[in-house]
Scaffold this active site. Structure first.
Site, short mmCIF file in Angstrom:
data_model
loop_
_atom_site.label_atom_id
_atom_site.label_comp_id
_atom_site.label_asym_id
_atom_site.label_seq_id
_atom_site.Cartn_x
_atom_site.Cartn_y
_atom_site.Cartn_z
N ASP A 45 -0.98 11.05 1.00
CA ASP A 45 -2.28 11.69 1.02
C ASP A 45 -2.24 12.93 1.93
O ASP A 45 -3.21 13.69 1.99
CB ASP A 45 -3.39 10.72 1.45
CG ASP A 45 -3.24 10.20 2.86
OD1 ASP A 45 -2.25 10.54 3.54
OD2 ASP A 45 -4.12 9.43 3.29
N SER A 46 -1.10 13.16 2.55
CA SER A 46 -0.86 14.43 3.25
C SER A 46 -0.89 15.60 2.28
O SER A 46 -0.91 16.76 2.70
CB SER A 46 0.48 14.39 3.99
OG SER A 46 1.53 14.00 3.12
N ASP A 84 0.62 6.78 -2.17
CA ASP A 84 -0.16 6.59 -0.95
C ASP A 84 -1.64 6.45 -1.33
O ASP A 84 -2.24 7.37 -1.89
CB ASP A 84 0.03 7.81 -0.05
CG ASP A 84 -0.40 7.56 1.37
OD1 ASP A 84 -0.82 6.44 1.68
OD2 ASP A 84 -0.31 8.51 2.18
N LYS A 114 1.43 2.51 -0.49
CA LYS A 114 1.35 2.51 0.97
C LYS A 114 -0.12 2.46 1.40
O LYS A 114 -0.96 3.13 0.81
CB LYS A 114 2.00 3.74 1.59
CG LYS A 114 1.91 3.78 3.11
CD LYS A 114 2.55 5.02 3.69
CE LYS A 114 1.64 6.23 3.62
NZ LYS A 114 0.42 6.08 4.47
N GLU A 116 -2.61 2.53 5.03
CA GLU A 116 -2.74 2.66 6.47
C GLU A 116 -3.44 1.42 7.03
O GLU A 116 -4.35 0.88 6.41
CB GLU A 116 -3.55 3.90 6.85
CG GLU A 116 -2.86 5.20 6.48
CD GLU A 116 -3.62 6.42 6.96
OE1 GLU A 116 -4.62 6.25 7.71
OE2 GLU A 116 -3.24 7.55 6.60
N GLU A 189 3.87 6.18 12.74
CA GLU A 189 3.58 7.62 12.89
C GLU A 189 3.09 7.93 14.29
O GLU A 189 2.16 7.30 14.80
CB GLU A 189 2.54 8.06 11.86
CG GLU A 189 2.22 9.55 11.98
CD GLU A 189 1.38 10.09 10.84
OE1 GLU A 189 1.05 11.29 10.87
OE2 GLU A 189 1.05 9.32 9.92
#
Length: 277
Positions: A45-46, A84, A114, A116, A189
Site C-alpha cells: 500500500d506504499s 498488501d 499482508k 499490518e 518496519e
C-alpha cells in the site's frame, strides 16, 4: 518451475540464507524486479505515496490495490507475489476481511496477503488465524505500521517504549501471536536493532526488516527508493540507481529533438515522402 513457495522461503530460513523482498506496483517494474532475482514481491500500500500520488498509504482503495497486484501478477514468473491489504479492507468484520483477502488471491493472482498489526492487535490476529485456516497464506507486519500514522502521530521508531513507540516486549509478544495464528513470515518496519534481534530470536518464521537492523532473516525496500525515483531519502533505505536524473535527461532530450525537428526523422515514419521530389 513455478514461483517461490512458502516451503522455499522456509528452506532458505533453515539454511540461514537471507530472504530478499522488494515492492512493485506495475507490470514493467515488476518484470525487472522478478528478473533481478528477488524471492518475494510486495505489492505494497506504499503505492499510495510512491505510485498513485497520495500523501500517504491511507487513501489507497481496495480496487486500486487489487489492480496493482493483478498488474504485478501478470508480469512475474518466479517471485512470490504478496498483496498488501489497504486501510479498512480488513478489520471491520471477520467476514468482510476474509472476503477481501480472498479477492487478492482469486481475482488478482496474489500468492499471499499482508496485514499490518498493532501491538497486541487481537482483531488482526484473529483474521490471520481465519485466513490461514482457509488456505490463504499471510505475512504479518509489526513495528511502524503506516496505516496507523494518524493514531501514533508520525513515523516514530518502534521498540523504544517511550511516547508513541511500543516496547520491545509488546512487539515480541505480538510477533509470537502472529506466528501462532499462522503467519509464515513477519515484516518488521522501523524498529530498533535490539527489537529486530529479540523478535527474530523469539519466533520460528522468517523476519524481514525494513529499518529493522542486521539481526533479521531478510530485507525489504520500497522500489522507488532503490531506483532513485523518490523525492526524499530515508535512513532505513539505500539508493542503488538515480533514475530521476536518467528519466529527466531522456525527457529533456526528447523535447529538444521535437523542438529542433530532429524527431521524427525518416526512420520514424511510414512510407516516407521523398524529400528530393
Amino acid at each position: 518451475m513455478g514461483r517461490v513457495s512458502i516451503p522455499d522461503i522456509h528452506e532458505k530460513y533453515k539454511n540461514s540464507e537471507p530472504v530478499t523482498m522488494l515492492t512493485a506496483y506495475d507490470a514493467p517494474i515488476a518484470r525487472q524486479v522478478d528478473e533481478g532475482g528477488v524471492d518475494m514481491i510486495l505489492v505494497g500500500d506504499s503505492a499510495g505515496d510512491n505510485h498513485l500520488g497520495y500523501d500517504d498509504t491511507v487513501p489507497v482503495t481496495l480496487d486500486e490495490a487489487l489492480s496493482n497486484t493483478a498488474a504485478v501478477d501478470r508480469a512475474v514468473e518466479d517471485a512470490m507475489v504478496i498483496g498488501d491489504m489497504p486501510f479498512l479492507s480488513y478489520g471491520t468484520s471477520l467476514e468482510e476481511s476474509v472476503k477481501n483477502a480472498g479477492r487478492f488471491m482469486k481475482e488478482a493472482g496474489a500468492d499471499a496477503v499482508k496485514l499490518e498489526t498493532a501491538p497486541y492487535g487481537k482483531t488482526t490476529i484473529e483474521i490471520v488465524s481465519r485466513l490461514t485456516e482457509l488456505g490463504m497464506p499471510v505475512v504479518g507486519h509489526i513495528g511502524l505500521t503506516p496505516q496507523r500514522m494518524n493514531q501514533i502521530g508520525g513515523g516514530y521508531v518502534q521498540g523504544r517504549g517511550d511516547g508513541s513507540s511500543a516496547t520491545v516486549e509488546a512487539l515480541v509478544e505480538t510477533a509470537e501471536e502472529l506466528e501462532d495464528a499462522g503467519a509464515f513470515s513477519i515484516i518488521l518496519e522501523a524498529v530498533t536493532e535490539e527489537t529486530g534481534k529479540q523478535v527474530t530470536e523469539a519466533v520460528d518464521v522468517p523476519t524481514i526488516g525494513i529499518g529493522a537492523g542486521r539481526c533479521v532473516n531478510g530485507q525489504v525496500l520500497v522500489i522507488t527508493d532503490v531506483l532513485g525515483l523518490s523525492d526524499e531519502s530515508y535512513t532505513l533505505s539505500k539508493q542503488y540507481a538515480d533514475l530521476n536524473s536518467v528519466i529527466q535527461g531522456a525527457v529533456e532530450s526528447y523535447v529538444d529533438d521535437v523542438q529542433s525537428e530532429v524527431f521524427p526523422s525518416s526512420k520514424n515514419v511510414f512510407d516516407a515522402i521523398d524529400e528530393d521530389q
